[in-house]
Design a protein around this motif. Structure first.
Motif, mmCIF file in Angstrom:
data_model
loop_
_atom_site.group_PDB
_atom_site.id
_atom_site.type_symbol
_atom_site.label_atom_id
_atom_site.label_comp_id
_atom_site.label_asym_id
_atom_site.label_seq_id
_atom_site.Cartn_x
_atom_site.Cartn_y
_atom_site.Cartn_z
ATOM 1 N N TYR A 33 0.839 -1.196 0.000
ATOM 2 C CA TYR A 33 0.000 0.000 0.000
ATOM 3 C C TYR A 33 0.876 1.248 0.000
ATOM 4 O O TYR A 33 1.912 1.290 0.661
ATOM 5 N N TYR A 35 0.309 5.225 1.091
ATOM 6 C CA TYR A 35 -0.573 6.185 1.743
ATOM 7 C C TYR A 35 0.059 7.570 1.689
ATOM 8 O O TYR A 35 1.274 7.716 1.735
ATOM 9 N N PRO A 43 -3.489 8.886 7.572
ATOM 10 C CA PRO A 43 -3.046 8.430 6.250
ATOM 11 C C PRO A 43 -4.225 8.167 5.323
ATOM 12 O O PRO A 43 -5.265 7.662 5.757
ATOM 13 N N LEU A 45 -5.207 6.283 1.661
ATOM 14 C CA LEU A 45 -4.722 5.328 0.677
ATOM 15 C C LEU A 45 -4.646 5.954 -0.700
ATOM 16 O O LEU A 45 -5.602 6.562 -1.181
ATOM 17 N N GLN A 48 -3.174 0.418 -3.895
ATOM 18 C CA GLN A 48 -2.961 -0.878 -3.262
ATOM 19 C C GLN A 48 -2.642 -1.901 -4.335
ATOM 20 O O GLN A 48 -3.339 -2.008 -5.338
ATOM 21 N N VAL A 55 -5.060 -3.319 -7.037
ATOM 22 C CA VAL A 55 -6.354 -3.670 -6.452
ATOM 23 C C VAL A 55 -7.255 -2.450 -6.365
ATOM 24 O O VAL A 55 -8.441 -2.502 -6.665
ATOM 25 N N ASP A 56 -6.667 -1.326 -5.955
ATOM 26 C CA ASP A 56 -7.451 -0.099 -5.753
ATOM 27 C C ASP A 56 -6.549 1.097 -5.995
ATOM 28 O O ASP A 56 -5.536 1.254 -5.311
ATOM 29 N N GLN A 59 -8.157 6.602 -5.417
ATOM 30 C CA GLN A 59 -7.830 7.912 -4.850
ATOM 31 C C GLN A 59 -6.473 8.419 -5.310
ATOM 32 O O GLN A 59 -5.951 9.378 -4.752
ATOM 33 N N PRO A 101 -6.208 -9.045 6.036
ATOM 34 C CA PRO A 101 -4.978 -8.330 5.698
ATOM 35 C C PRO A 101 -4.833 -7.003 6.404
ATOM 36 O O PRO A 101 -3.929 -6.235 6.093
ATOM 37 N N TYR A 102 -5.690 -6.703 7.360
ATOM 38 C CA TYR A 102 -5.696 -5.356 7.889
ATOM 39 C C TYR A 102 -4.516 -5.038 8.787
ATOM 40 O O TYR A 102 -4.228 -3.883 9.037
ATOM 41 N N GLN A 104 -1.411 -4.157 8.966
ATOM 42 C CA GLN A 104 -0.418 -3.676 8.030
ATOM 43 C C GLN A 104 0.799 -3.160 8.779
ATOM 44 O O GLN A 104 0.693 -2.602 9.864
#
Lengths: 115, 110
Positions: A33, A35, A43, A45, A48, A55-56, A59, A101-102, A104
């Protein structure tokens, strides 16, 4: 176990210049990730990756920001051209494979100042 | 965008005091809520609360999650100057990302 590595730690550039940041995640961590943390904010994101796929990136200001993770390991984030409002700390994080997966792990960050 | 709101934004206490930091979130499809401590640059993981674990404790720090009322608290007892930091609350997004609040800046005076 080595942590998430980032470089450089600090960077000062003038507006309209370009800059690149590098991140090497913890070995074996598939998810990476980027940020952006503006002073006084949490932070946010930017992008990702899962291995070398995005994945994302909803933003990520794609007109000026780009990121890649070509071999699914380390990653670079680039800003071109930079604006004053890009001054922030850029944090890279990684998480191990698994259902949750949180949890991090963050690198030390790169503090960018745009003048 | 679903929000994570933390309060207070800043707090000054003296060593030995007990503090409670608050975090509320606006989402119905809850996955997890996390607390991080940020001293200099990198946030460091403290707790993760999920549907199957709504209360966590580690030493002087503890956290609970109220899924019905959509909030969490982080308690620090017998505070020390080393507890001075920004405490970040985040909820887990649908893609494994984290959505952070603005943080609470805690200053512990000797």
């Amino acid at each position: 176990e080595a942590g998430v590595a980032q470089s450089p730690r600090y960077k000062i550039i003038e507006k309209r210049q370009s800059v690149a940041f590098w991140c090497n995640p913890i070995s074996g961590h598939a998810t990476l990730y980027w940020y952006q943390q503006i002073l006084g904010q949490g932070p946010k994101l930017l992008i990702q990756f899962q291995n070398n796929g995005v994945v994302d990136d909803s933003q990520l200001p794609k007109d000026r920001f780009s990121a890649e993770r070509l071999k699914g390991v380390d990653s670079t984030l680039k800003i071109q051209p930079a604006k004053l409002e890009d001054s922030a700390v850029y944090l890279c994080a990684s998480s191990p494979p698994g259902l949750e997966p949180y949890e991090q792990y963050f690198g030390p960050g790169t503090r960018l100042t745009v003048t | 965008e679903d929000k994570v709101v933390q309060s207070p934004l800043s707090l000054v206490v003296h060593e030995g005091d007990t503090v409670t930091l608050n975090c509320s979130y606006e989402v119905t499809n809850f996955r997890s809520l996390l607390w991080y401590k940020q001293e200099k640059k990198a946030p460091t993981f403290l707790f993760m609360l999920t549907s199957s674990g709504i209360e966590k404790k580690s030493g002087r720090l503890s956290s609970i999650l109220d899924k019905k009322e959509l909030f969490s608290i982080l308690n620090i007892t017998a505070t020390q100057t080393g507890d001075s930091a920004v405490y970040l609350c985040a909820r887990g997004g649908s893609q494994g990302n984290l959505i952070f609040g603005k943080g609470t800046k805690l200053s512990v005076k000797p």
